[in-house]
Structures are given as structure tokens and as C-alpha cells.
Design an enzyme around this catalytic site. Structure first.
Site, PDB file in Angstrom:
ATOM      1  N   HIS A 237      38.606  25.303  36.725  1.00  0.00           N
ATOM      2  CA  HIS A 237      38.067  25.295  35.365  1.00  0.00           C
ATOM      3  C   HIS A 237      36.695  24.626  35.342  1.00  0.00           C
ATOM      4  CE1 HIS A 237      41.185  27.037  32.998  1.00  0.00           C
ATOM      5  NE2 HIS A 237      42.099  26.111  33.256  1.00  0.00           N
TER       6      HIS A 237
ATOM      7  N   CYS B  11      33.978  29.933  35.615  1.00  0.00           N
ATOM      8  CA  CYS B  11      33.384  30.664  34.493  1.00  0.00           C
ATOM      9  C   CYS B  11      31.981  30.142  34.201  1.00  0.00           C
ATOM     10  CB  CYS B  11      34.247  30.518  33.249  1.00  0.00           C
ATOM     11  SG  CYS B  11      35.876  31.276  33.395  1.00  0.00           S
TER      12      CYS B  11
ATOM     13  N   ARG C 293      30.980  34.977  35.774  1.00  0.00           N
ATOM     14  CA  ARG C 293      31.471  34.111  36.837  1.00  0.00           C
ATOM     15  C   ARG C 293      30.300  33.562  37.660  1.00  0.00           C
ATOM     16  NH1 ARG C 293      34.884  34.763  33.863  1.00  0.00           N
ATOM     17  NH2 ARG C 293      37.027  35.466  34.189  1.00  0.00           N
TER      18      ARG C 293
END
Length: 259
Positions: free
Chosen positions: A163, A237, A246
Site C-alpha cells: 500500500h 498505486c 501503478r
């Protein structure tokens, strides 16, 4: 002479016009909604990070402690669940968080942490688990290993995801990496040291060839490796607080030192 007692007549309460009542009700609803949204933001940006970072740090400590004390015991193999992550089969004994395992056919059991990722430049120390399911891996502050890519130190492409925002955000500053930066993957068997060689700032989520054994971008042909080797791919991300694109960082293996 009689004294008269004054009579006080209460005036009738005037009702607010309908438009005023509607505005007042709307204002109350707006304030309530604002408080709820604020609580959701606090939960997402603060509480999930706090909780995931604690979980991840505890997991790293468990792994390092187990590596120091001896070989791990075997663990029950979990089965798949419906969202691509893994869950224990009914009736199976669930290993405690941080439990190590013996590898089966060179692959760790899903969702269990088995390595530690260290990126000195951006201060990352995070556990690595097999799989990229959100609930079982990424939302716990872990970095996920893409199944069917190479294992740390192995030939091919060892690919990891994490993340960038919320839930520990281990890859929050992945965009700061530059060629030459060091990335370390520790396992029970060895320490594998990679050097960053290339950064792809933005590509589409469907650009799956960045995870190939010899990685390349199908969207940006200039980003391509042509020779087999031992690669490392880090993905997250981008831009921040968005999952529209990405960010990809590639490294190559420089050394492996047995523990």
C-alpha cells in the site's frame, strides 16, 4: 377601592416558515454528515496506519526471533477463499500470527509472513507474506509477494506489492527510490541484496508484463530488460491517494549471504 389584578395573555408561538425549517434541517444533516466523514477520514488515514504498523512491527520481531532460535515447525496449509486471498480450511488448526513454516515445493503457504523487506533510503522495514490479498496481507501493513513469481534471491523476477496510502503504507515513498539504492530481502535462509536499476513512474494497472520473469512494460516499450537474471519488482498505486495507475521499481540481485 378594589385593586384589579392584571391579566397576562400569552401570545401564540409563531411557527417558522417552511423554508426556514427546511434550511435548519438541512444544516443539521450537513453537520452530522461532516462529523461522520471526518471520523471516516481519521479512521482511514490515522487508525488503520497505527494498527497496521503495530501489526507489521510485531511480525518482523517474531520472524527475527524465530530465525535466531532455530528452524520453524510445520503449519497447516490454508485453503483459498473467494476474494483471491487465503483462509484456513474448516477444522484446520490456524497457526499463530508470525508462525514460520517449512516450504512446500519452494513456495511458502499463502498469507503467512516469511521474509522481511528493508529499504534504507525510505526507512522501510516490513514483513513479506505470500499473496497480495487485501484483508489477509496488504491491509495488515505487510508487503505481498505475487504468487508464481520468483522467490527472494531466485532466478527470474521476485515481485512485491504494498500500500502507498493507509493500512501502514509501507510503500508511501517508493517514488523516492533512485538507481543504485539498496533493497534487502531477509529470509530464514539468507540475506538477498538488490540494487535499484530502473523506475517506471506511471503505468496502467493492466500492464502485467512488469512482473514477467524478464520484466518489461507492454505500455511503455522503452522500459524493458532483455536478458534473464535475478530481478526484484516493487509495485504500488500512484499518484498518492489514488489507484488510477501503478508505480514500478526494478532492482537486480547483487549478493546473497547465508544466515
Amino acid at each position: 377601592m378594589r385593586e384589579r389584578i392584571p391579566v397576562v395573555v400569552q401570545g401564540r408561538r409563531t411557527r417558522r416558515p417552511r423554508a426556514v425549517r427546511a434550511l435548519w434541517t438541512g444544516a443539521e444533516l450537513a453537520v452530522t454528515l461532516g462529523v461522520v466523514l471526518l471520523l471516516l477520514v481519521v479512521h482511514q488515514l490515522w487508525w488503520t496506519n497505527r494498527q497496521a504498523r503495530y501489526t507489521a512491527q510485531d511480525q518482523v520481531a517474531r520472524l527475527e526471533r524465530q530465525w535466531r532460535t532455530g528452524p520453524p515447525s510445520s503449519a497447516a496449509a490454508p485453503g483459498p477463499d473467494d476474494d483471491g486471498a487465503r483462509a484456513p480450511r474448516a477444522g484446520a488448526r490456524t497457526p499463530p500470527p508470525g508462525a514460520l513454516h517449512r516450504r512446500t515445493a519452494g513456495r511458502p503457504p499463502p498469507d503467512l509472513a516469511y521474509a522481511v523487506l528493508r529499504i534504507p533510503r525510505i526507512g522501510v522495514i516490513a514483513p513479506v507474506a505470500e499473496g497480495t490479498g487485501k484483508a489477509a496481507v496488504l491491509n495488515r501493513g505487510y508487503v505481498g509477494h505475487y504468487p508464481h513469481t520468483a522467490q527472494p534471491g531466485g532466478a527470474g523476477n521476485a515481485a512485491l506489492a504494498g500500500h502507498r496510502n493507509t493500512h501502514g503504507e509501507p510503500f508511501r515513498h517508493l517514488d523516492r527510490l533512485r538507481p543504485g539504492d539498496t533493497v534487502v530481502l531477509d529470509t530464514a535462509e539468507a540475506r538477498h541484496t538488490y540494487a535499484v536499476v530502473r523506475v517506471l513512474p506511471r503505468t496502467t494497472p493492466g500492464d502485467g508484463t512488469v512482473l514477467a520473469a524478464v520484466p518489461h512494460s507492454g505500455v511503455h516499450p522503452a522500459y524493458r530488460f532483455t536478458a534473464p537474471g535475478a530481478y526484484l519488482t516493487l509495485t504500488t498505486c500512484t499518484p498518492a491517494y489514488s489507484s488510477a495507475y501503478r508505480l514500478v521499481v526494478w532492482g537486480v540481485l547483487r549478493s546473497t549471504r547465508p544466515r
